[in-house]
Design a protein around this motif. Structure first.
Motif, PDB file in Angstrom:
ATOM      1  N   LEU A 194      -3.898 -12.284   3.113  1.00 38.07           N
ATOM      2  CA  LEU A 194      -3.579 -11.180   2.210  1.00 38.07           C
ATOM      3  C   LEU A 194      -4.834 -10.694   1.489  1.00 38.07           C
ATOM      4  N   PRO A 195      -4.974  -9.389   1.301  1.00 39.05           N
ATOM      5  CA  PRO A 195      -6.128  -8.879   0.555  1.00 39.05           C
ATOM      6  C   PRO A 195      -5.941  -8.966  -0.959  1.00 39.05           C
ATOM      7  N   VAL A 196      -4.736  -9.344  -1.393  1.00 38.12           N
ATOM      8  CA  VAL A 196      -4.444  -9.511  -2.815  1.00 38.12           C
ATOM      9  C   VAL A 196      -3.882 -10.916  -3.004  1.00 38.12           C
ATOM     10  N   PRO A 197      -3.978 -11.476  -4.214  1.00 37.17           N
ATOM     11  CA  PRO A 197      -3.482 -12.835  -4.430  1.00 37.17           C
ATOM     12  C   PRO A 197      -1.951 -12.906  -4.373  1.00 37.17           C
ATOM     13  N   LEU A 198      -1.455 -14.045  -3.923  1.00 38.21           N
ATOM     14  CA  LEU A 198      -0.043 -14.352  -4.142  1.00 38.21           C
ATOM     15  C   LEU A 198       0.145 -14.589  -5.631  1.00 38.21           C
ATOM     16  N   VAL A 199       1.197 -14.019  -6.208  1.00 36.92           N
ATOM     17  CA  VAL A 199       1.341 -14.125  -7.660  1.00 36.92           C
ATOM     18  C   VAL A 199       2.382 -15.148  -8.092  1.00 36.92           C
ATOM     19  N   SER A 200       3.215 -15.669  -7.147  1.00 39.66           N
ATOM     20  CA  SER A 200       4.279 -16.566  -7.602  1.00 39.66           C
ATOM     21  C   SER A 200       4.729 -17.521  -6.511  1.00 39.66           C
ATOM     22  N   HIS A 201       5.151 -18.694  -6.983  1.00 42.69           N
ATOM     23  CA  HIS A 201       5.890 -19.686  -6.211  1.00 42.69           C
ATOM     24  C   HIS A 201       7.298 -19.731  -6.801  1.00 42.69           C
ATOM     25  N   GLN A 202       8.328 -19.869  -5.958  1.00 43.22           N
ATOM     26  CA  GLN A 202       9.674 -20.085  -6.488  1.00 43.22           C
ATOM     27  C   GLN A 202      10.281 -21.322  -5.804  1.00 43.22           C
ATOM     28  N   PRO A 203      10.091 -22.508  -6.403  1.00 43.49           N
ATOM     29  CA  PRO A 203      10.693 -23.722  -5.869  1.00 43.49           C
ATOM     30  C   PRO A 203      11.914 -24.121  -6.688  1.00 43.49           C
ATOM     31  N   GLU A 204      12.722 -25.003  -6.123  1.00 46.67           N
ATOM     32  CA  GLU A 204      13.737 -25.657  -6.940  1.00 46.67           C
ATOM     33  C   GLU A 204      13.023 -26.642  -7.862  1.00 46.67           C
ATOM     34  N   GLN A 259       0.817  -1.212   0.000  1.00 40.52           N
ATOM     35  CA  GLN A 259       0.000   0.000   0.000  1.00 40.52           C
ATOM     36  C   GLN A 259       0.854   1.267   0.000  1.00 40.52           C
ATOM     37  N   ALA A 260       2.064   1.152   0.529  1.00 39.88           N
ATOM     38  CA  ALA A 260       2.986   2.288   0.511  1.00 39.88           C
ATOM     39  C   ALA A 260       3.684   2.441  -0.836  1.00 39.88           C
ATOM     40  N   GLY A 261       3.435   1.513  -1.768  1.00 45.30           N
ATOM     41  CA  GLY A 261       4.031   1.587  -3.095  1.00 45.30           C
ATOM     42  C   GLY A 261       5.439   1.042  -3.174  1.00 45.30           C
ATOM     43  N   LYS A 262       5.900   0.371  -2.116  1.00 41.26           N
ATOM     44  CA  LYS A 262       7.262  -0.156  -2.114  1.00 41.26           C
ATOM     45  C   LYS A 262       7.372  -1.466  -2.890  1.00 41.26           C
ATOM     46  N   ILE A 263       6.298  -2.245  -2.889  1.00 45.83           N
ATOM     47  CA  ILE A 263       6.259  -3.485  -3.660  1.00 45.83           C
ATOM     48  C   ILE A 263       4.949  -3.507  -4.439  1.00 45.83           C
ATOM     49  N   VAL A 264       4.992  -4.107  -5.622  1.00 46.10           N
ATOM     50  CA  VAL A 264       3.799  -4.152  -6.464  1.00 46.10           C
ATOM     51  C   VAL A 264       3.035  -5.458  -6.242  1.00 46.10           C
ATOM     52  N   ALA A 265       3.756  -6.574  -6.204  1.00 47.17           N
ATOM     53  CA  ALA A 265       3.114  -7.876  -6.048  1.00 47.17           C
ATOM     54  C   ALA A 265       3.912  -8.712  -5.059  1.00 47.17           C
ATOM     55  N   ILE A 266       3.274  -9.759  -4.558  1.00 45.39           N
ATOM     56  CA  ILE A 266       3.841 -10.570  -3.480  1.00 45.39           C
ATOM     57  C   ILE A 266       3.916 -12.027  -3.916  1.00 45.39           C
ATOM     58  N   GLY A 267       5.059 -12.671  -3.612  1.00 43.10           N
ATOM     59  CA  GLY A 267       5.231 -14.079  -3.923  1.00 43.10           C
ATOM     60  C   GLY A 267       5.958 -14.788  -2.802  1.00 43.10           C
ATOM     61  N   VAL A 268       6.136 -16.097  -2.967  1.00 41.25           N
ATOM     62  CA  VAL A 268       6.836 -16.905  -1.976  1.00 41.25           C
ATOM     63  C   VAL A 268       7.898 -17.751  -2.663  1.00 41.25           C
ATOM     64  N   SER A 269       8.914 -18.089  -1.893  1.00 44.95           N
ATOM     65  CA  SER A 269      10.006 -18.936  -2.364  1.00 44.95           C
ATOM     66  C   SER A 269      10.228 -20.031  -1.332  1.00 44.95           C
ATOM     67  N   ASN A 270      10.396 -21.255  -1.812  1.00 46.06           N
ATOM     68  CA  ASN A 270      10.673 -22.388  -0.921  1.00 46.06           C
ATOM     69  C   ASN A 270       9.588 -22.601   0.124  1.00 46.06           C
ATOM     70  N   HIS A 271       8.348 -22.352  -0.239  1.00 45.65           N
ATOM     71  CA  HIS A 271       7.199 -22.581   0.629  1.00 45.65           C
ATOM     72  C   HIS A 271       6.454 -23.835   0.179  1.00 45.65           C
ATOM     73  N   THR A 272       5.902 -24.561   1.140  1.00 46.50           N
ATOM     74  CA  THR A 272       5.002 -25.649   0.792  1.00 46.50           C
ATOM     75  C   THR A 272       3.671 -25.060   0.343  1.00 46.50           C
ATOM     76  N   PRO A 273       2.843 -25.855  -0.333  1.00 49.34           N
ATOM     77  CA  PRO A 273       1.520 -25.346  -0.693  1.00 49.34           C
ATOM     78  C   PRO A 273       0.713 -24.888   0.522  1.00 49.34           C
ATOM     79  N   ALA A 274       0.815 -25.623   1.624  1.00 58.10           N
ATOM     80  CA  ALA A 274       0.070 -25.234   2.827  1.00 58.10           C
ATOM     81  C   ALA A 274       0.581 -23.915   3.387  1.00 58.10           C
ATOM     82  N   GLN A 275       1.894 -23.704   3.391  1.00 59.02           N
ATOM     83  CA  GLN A 275       2.454 -22.443   3.885  1.00 59.02           C
ATOM     84  C   GLN A 275       2.034 -21.284   2.996  1.00 59.02           C
ATOM     85  N   ALA A 276       2.041 -21.508   1.682  1.00 61.21           N
ATOM     86  CA  ALA A 276       1.601 -20.463   0.758  1.00 61.21           C
ATOM     87  C   ALA A 276       0.118 -20.159   0.961  1.00 61.21           C
TER      88      ALA A 276
END
Length: 276
Positions: free
Chosen positions: A149-159, A125-142
């Motif tokens: 969150l009031p907006v969708p998570l836009v990305s997963h980053q797994p190996e 909301q402060a304009g510092k980030i546009v979208a939010i994602g996760v890295s190395n998260h399980t599906p349950a953690q995501a």
């Protein structure tokens, strides 16, 4: 940009321009990138910041992503104070007022996902980030983070690679498709194991990739990227090479055309068994 290192700003800029030449516009970095290269915490972000300070026009051409939540010696802290500070510190090192994608690098088991979500959304909301994602998260953690969150998570980053198949079977790829999340595959060459192919499993996979590479007139790396990309989740391989020539060659990943039989042959070679 895990290995984006050194003091040569011109050489660093050449790598970025090679990526643009290849049609690559997503640049994925993190505040923790540095110590693995024998450099300080934040070094990769700082080097990119120096490049952008010298050539500001590059910033407008890129989708800039960074990650936070890892702290040296802790190891994870996504508490409100630490995470808000990490976001501000990343922006300062990068010399930008916002990033297009901010990802929690690894889940902090001692912070409630509601707190993480609140800190991230405050930054959004402060304009510092546009979208939010996760890295190395399980599906349950995501899913837990997404719930608050009031907006969708836009990305997963797994190996994910032809040698690391877990996302195909642990629910990450399925969740990404269900929620229309981008799937950013880190270490798509198996951490270099596909290049070295020192064990029987790697050699079996490499042989099949080489056959497809020869058929398409590309190298093994391009075949490995394309094997990932053919999946209907539309994974995006995070290319880690720091060699400008190999960065440009990554565009060859669009050339191979896989049949189902060929794709499943690579999968089964990696699994070491036939599918039922």
């Amino acid at each position: 940009m895990w290995r984006f290192a050194g003091d040569d700003v011109a050489a660093a800029r050449a790598r970025i321009e090679a990526a643009f030449d290849a049609g690559i516009t997503l640049f994925d970095t993190a505040d923790i990138y540095g110590p693995d290269n024998g450099e300080p915490f934040g070094a990769a972000e700082a080097l990119l910041g120096r490049v952008l300070a010298e050539t500001p026009a590059l910033r407008d051409r890129m989708v800039l992503a960074t990650k936070g939540g890892i702290r040296m010696g802790v190891p994870y802290d996504s508490g409100p104070t630490a995470l808000a500070g990490a976001i501000d510190d990343s922006l300062a090192r990068l010399g930008t007022d916002r990033v297009e994608l901010y990802q929690i690098h690894r889940p902090d088991l001692l912070t409630h996902p509601q707190e993480v979500a609140r800190t991230l959304d405050d930054a959004r909301q402060a304009g510092k980030i546009v979208a939010i994602g996760v890295s190395n998260h399980t599906p349950a953690q995501a899913a837990a983070l997404a719930h608050f969150l009031p907006v969708p998570l836009v990305s997963h980053q797994p190996e994910f690679s032809a040698l690391h198949l877990a996302p195909l079977f642990d629910g990450i790829v399925d969740q990404a498709m269900e929620r229309d999340m981008a799937l950013l595959a880190w270490s798509p060459l198996g951490g270099g194991r596909l290049a070295r192919a020192e064990d029987a499993r790697s050699q079996a996979v490499a042989a099949l990739l080489d056959a497809k590479a020869a058929d398409a007139g590309v190298d093994r790396a391009a075949a490995a990227y394309s094997w990932i990309m053919v999946h209907p989740a539309r994974p995006i391989p995070i290319v880690g090479t720091q060699n400008p020539q190999r960065i440009r060659a990554a565009a060859d990943a669009y050339k191979p055309r896989w049949t189902r039989t060929e794709w499943y042959a690579v999968l089964q070679a990696s699994m070491g068994e036939s599918l039922p």
